[in-house]
Scaffold this active site. Structure first.
Site, PDB file in Angstrom:
ATOM      1  N   GLY A 188       0.884  -1.119  -0.208  1.00  0.00           N
ATOM      2  CA  GLY A 188       0.141   0.166  -0.117  1.00  0.00           C
ATOM      3  C   GLY A 188       0.792   1.320  -0.128  1.00  0.00           C
ATOM      4  O   GLY A 188       1.623   1.391   0.890  1.00  0.00           O
ATOM      5  N   ALA A 189       0.923   1.998  -1.098  1.00  0.00           N
ATOM      6  CA  ALA A 189       1.559   3.493  -1.276  1.00  0.00           C
ATOM      7  C   ALA A 189       0.363   4.629  -0.836  1.00  0.00           C
ATOM      8  O   ALA A 189       0.337   5.415  -1.627  1.00  0.00           O
ATOM      9  CB  ALA A 189       2.111   3.451  -2.653  1.00  0.00           C
ATOM     10  N   GLY A 190      -0.169   4.220   0.191  1.00  0.00           N
ATOM     11  CA  GLY A 190      -1.157   5.366   0.560  1.00  0.00           C
ATOM     12  C   GLY A 190      -0.467   6.310   1.772  1.00  0.00           C
ATOM     13  O   GLY A 190       0.906   6.184   1.994  1.00  0.00           O
ATOM     14  N   ILE A 192      -0.299   5.845   5.302  1.00  0.00           N
ATOM     15  CA  ILE A 192       0.676   4.932   6.299  1.00  0.00           C
ATOM     16  C   ILE A 192       1.919   4.447   5.359  1.00  0.00           C
ATOM     17  O   ILE A 192       2.977   4.540   5.912  1.00  0.00           O
ATOM     18  CB  ILE A 192      -0.339   3.935   6.949  1.00  0.00           C
ATOM     19  CG1 ILE A 192      -1.421   4.529   7.675  1.00  0.00           C
ATOM     20  CG2 ILE A 192       0.440   3.038   7.642  1.00  0.00           C
ATOM     21  CD1 ILE A 192      -2.130   3.858   8.329  1.00  0.00           C
ATOM     22  N   VAL A 281      -3.156  -1.118   3.840  1.00  0.00           N
ATOM     23  CA  VAL A 281      -4.268  -1.006   2.871  1.00  0.00           C
ATOM     24  C   VAL A 281      -5.319  -0.309   3.080  1.00  0.00           C
ATOM     25  O   VAL A 281      -6.440  -0.562   2.341  1.00  0.00           O
ATOM     26  CB  VAL A 281      -4.097  -2.504   2.084  1.00  0.00           C
ATOM     27  CG1 VAL A 281      -3.214  -3.126   1.845  1.00  0.00           C
ATOM     28  CG2 VAL A 281      -4.926  -3.504   3.161  1.00  0.00           C
ATOM     29  N   ALA A 331      -8.098  12.782  11.922  1.00  0.00           N
ATOM     30  CA  ALA A 331      -8.414  13.210  13.399  1.00  0.00           C
ATOM     31  C   ALA A 331      -8.927  14.557  13.288  1.00  0.00           C
ATOM     32  O   ALA A 331     -10.196  14.861  14.039  1.00  0.00           O
ATOM     33  CB  ALA A 331      -6.978  13.269  13.994  1.00  0.00           C
ATOM     34  N   HIS A 455       9.258  38.760   5.393  1.00  0.00           N
ATOM     35  CA  HIS A 455      10.390  37.927   4.522  1.00  0.00           C
ATOM     36  C   HIS A 455      11.666  37.850   5.469  1.00  0.00           C
ATOM     37  O   HIS A 455      11.894  38.940   6.385  1.00  0.00           O
ATOM     38  CB  HIS A 455      10.680  39.091   3.590  1.00  0.00           C
ATOM     39  CG  HIS A 455      11.767  38.930   2.756  1.00  0.00           C
ATOM     40  ND1 HIS A 455      11.843  37.851   1.854  1.00  0.00           N
ATOM     41  CD2 HIS A 455      13.129  39.360   2.892  1.00  0.00           C
ATOM     42  CE1 HIS A 455      13.132  37.727   1.264  1.00  0.00           C
ATOM     43  NE2 HIS A 455      14.015  38.597   1.797  1.00  0.00           N
TER      44      HIS A 455
END
Ligand code: FAD
Ligand code: NAD
Length: 483
Positions: A188-190, A192, A281, A331, A455
């Site tokens: 899973g490349a989400g 998490i 996932v 959250a 700045h």
């Protein structure tokens, strides 16, 4: 006789504890039931967010980022620190202390606001009754004029890679490794997968991320996702897209255990071996043993408690918020819903603006966005202007030697009203918040352009992106110059 409350909240995660505190502030006699206990049977407040989610993951992200800085960036600044090393148990111990401080803080807030914390598993047994079973199996009943369910979510597991919390772990196990795995697999490349994959990659693990989809970060703006993939690959994450895991087998004993993973991609069947495997996932709503069917609270097709825009369920007096209901599992979204429910019980007209929920991925650089992205505007047929500003042209980012990424702002071509903002870069989460506020006030890109920014500050990149929307950026060439 059952204890009598105006409000009983089930779950003390961010949605539940915030709802309980706000209810008590508004004068309601409030109890918050939480089933999480520690090894000594003491109640644990704060839910996933404080204990196994937002906070511990950010603690490890911060430690591992400092490690990378000490290894690679100090030298650029002329600082000679010698050879640095990581003490993983000390890092984990620090993380635990941060968690303990914050969960103890919630207990203090309950006390200060006179919320009764009740330890045990809550079950809605009638529209005005919550049955609580404590860790010894003893049952009590709380009677409530109103019930707020905030039972949260748990990780999804997939049949090819059953979690053993030793070699194959979920996000909770991935926060507790006692040493840096040599080879780490992530499914899973989400959010998490990228955050925890980054933690262990920064500390020296060889990380491979297996993502089933062909697109990287499909919810993000394509230009930002492309930039992110380029930067993460440069950082050493081997992200394999279109990789569908079909099976796994654990072999070896004790410290020598490893897992063989089989997956298919566009080139056919593949195999990989890892010392640890994180399964990330997605998460699913948690409603186990929560609702007696006689009460009739409806769930939707994905097992979430069905609620309206004000978090009311189909049963009058019963509300639900946070990860257990529709919407992003975040959250801050849960906390705002908790406040909304409490205030509506006090007859206020509070609403959550679901169009402006910010999303953040706490990698380095961070990725943050709000509102619409370019693809969504194209699909909706909206005429828009774009303003981009790279951090490579920011004096402050260059001074810090932290200049990867960009700010991208999208505004309505006719009205100039800001429709979305995407940032990949240093402190993206904090920079984005300026635009979340601006969008809440229906600001135009010109409004931001006419505002004075200190700045040198990273936020000047937001200012310049707003100017670029109308072709007026000062510190970069403009694609389209308008009068
Ligand atoms: P939870 O936090 O899951 O809390 C629910 C609580 O209810 C739990 O304490 C549970 O024990 C309790 N409970 C459940 N059933 C019962 C019952 N029957 N009786 C009594 N108690 C019960 N979100 C962000 O916005 N930012 C981040 O950076 C972020 N990072 C994350 C990192 C990780 C690794 C993970 C896993 C999640 C992360 N999240 C993040 C998501 C975030 O943690 C959740 O969106 C959030 O915790 C949801 O809050 P909640 O109160 O709805 O549920
Ligand atoms: P996610 O939905 O972000 O990512 C899951 C990824 O796994 C997706 O890219 C999906 O395509 C992929 N996937 C699904 N099944 C797969 C399979 N069989 N093989 C390979 N890839 C597969 O979920 P997550 O990363 O598990 O996070 C869960 C939730 O926690 C998220 O909804 C997020 O909102 C929340 N969270 C938020 C933060 C944050 O706000 N910074 C951090 C962590 C978690």
């Amino acid at each position: 006789m059952a204890d009598q409350y105006d409000v009983v909240v089930i779950g003390a995660g961010p949605a539940g504890y915030v709802a309980a505190i706000r209810c008590a502030q508004l004068g309601f006699k409030t109890a918050c039931v939480e089933k999480w206990i520690d090894e000594d049977n003491n109640p644990v407040l704060g839910g996933t967010c404080l204990n196994t989610g937002c906070i511990p993951s950010k603690a490890l992200l911060d430690t591992s980022h400092k490690f990378v800085e000490a290894q690679h960036d100090f030298e650029v600044h002329g600082i000679k620190a010698g050879k640095v090393s990581i003490d993983v148990p000390a890092m984990i111990d620090r993380k635990r202390k941060v968690v303990k401080q914050l969960t103890g803080g919630v207990a203090g807030l309950f006390k200060g606001n006179k919320v009764d914390g009740v330890s045990g598993a809550g079950k809605v047994v009638a529209k005005d009754k919550v049955e609580v079973t404590d860790h010894e199996g003893k049952k009590t009943e709380l009677s409530a004029k109103n019930i707020i369910i905030a039972a949260g979510s748990v990780p999804i597991d997939i049949p090819p890679t059953p979690i053993d919390q030793d070699v194959i772990v979920d996000s909770t196990g991935a926060l507790e490794f006692s040493e840096v795995p040599k080879k780490l697999g992530v499914i899973g490349a989400g959010v998490i997968g990228l955050e925890l994959g980054s933690v262990w990659a920064r500390l020296g693990a060889e990380v491979t991320v297996l993502e089933a989809m062909d697109d990287f970060l499909p919810a993000a703006d394509r230009q930002i996702a492309k930039e992110a993939l380029k930067l993460f690959t440069k950082q050493g994450l081997d992200i394999k897209l279109g990789a569908k895991v079909t099976g796994s087998k654990i072999s070896g004993k004790g410290a020598k255990k490893s897992v063989n993973v089989e997956y298919t991609d566009s080139e056919g069947e593949q195999k990989a071996q890892f010392d640890k495997l994180i399964v990330a996932v997605g998460r699913k709503p948690y409603t186990e043993a929560l609702l007696d069917s006689s009460v009739g609270v409806e769930l939707d097709e994905r097992g979430r408690i069905k609620v309206d825009d004000q978090c009311a369920t189909n049963i009058p007096g019963i509300y639900a918020c946070g990860d257990v209901v529709r919407g992003p599992m975040l959250a801050h979204k849960g906390m705002e819903e908790g406040v909304m429910v409490a205030e509506r019980l006090a007859d206020k007209k509070t609403q959550v603006n679901y169009d402006l929920v910010p999303s953040v991925i706490y990698t380095h650089p961070e990725i943050a966005w709000v509102g619409k992205n370019e693809e969504e505007l194209k699909e909706a047929g909206v005429d828009y202007n774009v303003g981009n500003f790279p951090f490579a042209a920011s004096g402050r980012a260059l001074a810090a030697n932290d200049s990867d990424g960009m700010v991208k702002m999208l505004a309505d071509a006719k009205t100039d009203r800001i429709l979305g903002c995407q940032i990949i870069g240093p402190s993206a989460a904090d920079l984005l918040q300026q635009i979340v506020i601006a969008m809440e006030f229906s600001a135009s890109a010109e409004d931001i352009g006419l505002t004075m920014f200190s700045h040198p500050a990273l936020s000047e990149a937001v200012h310049e992106a707003a100017l670029a929307v109308n072709g007026h950026a000062i510190h970069i060439g403009n694609r389209k110059r308008r009068k």
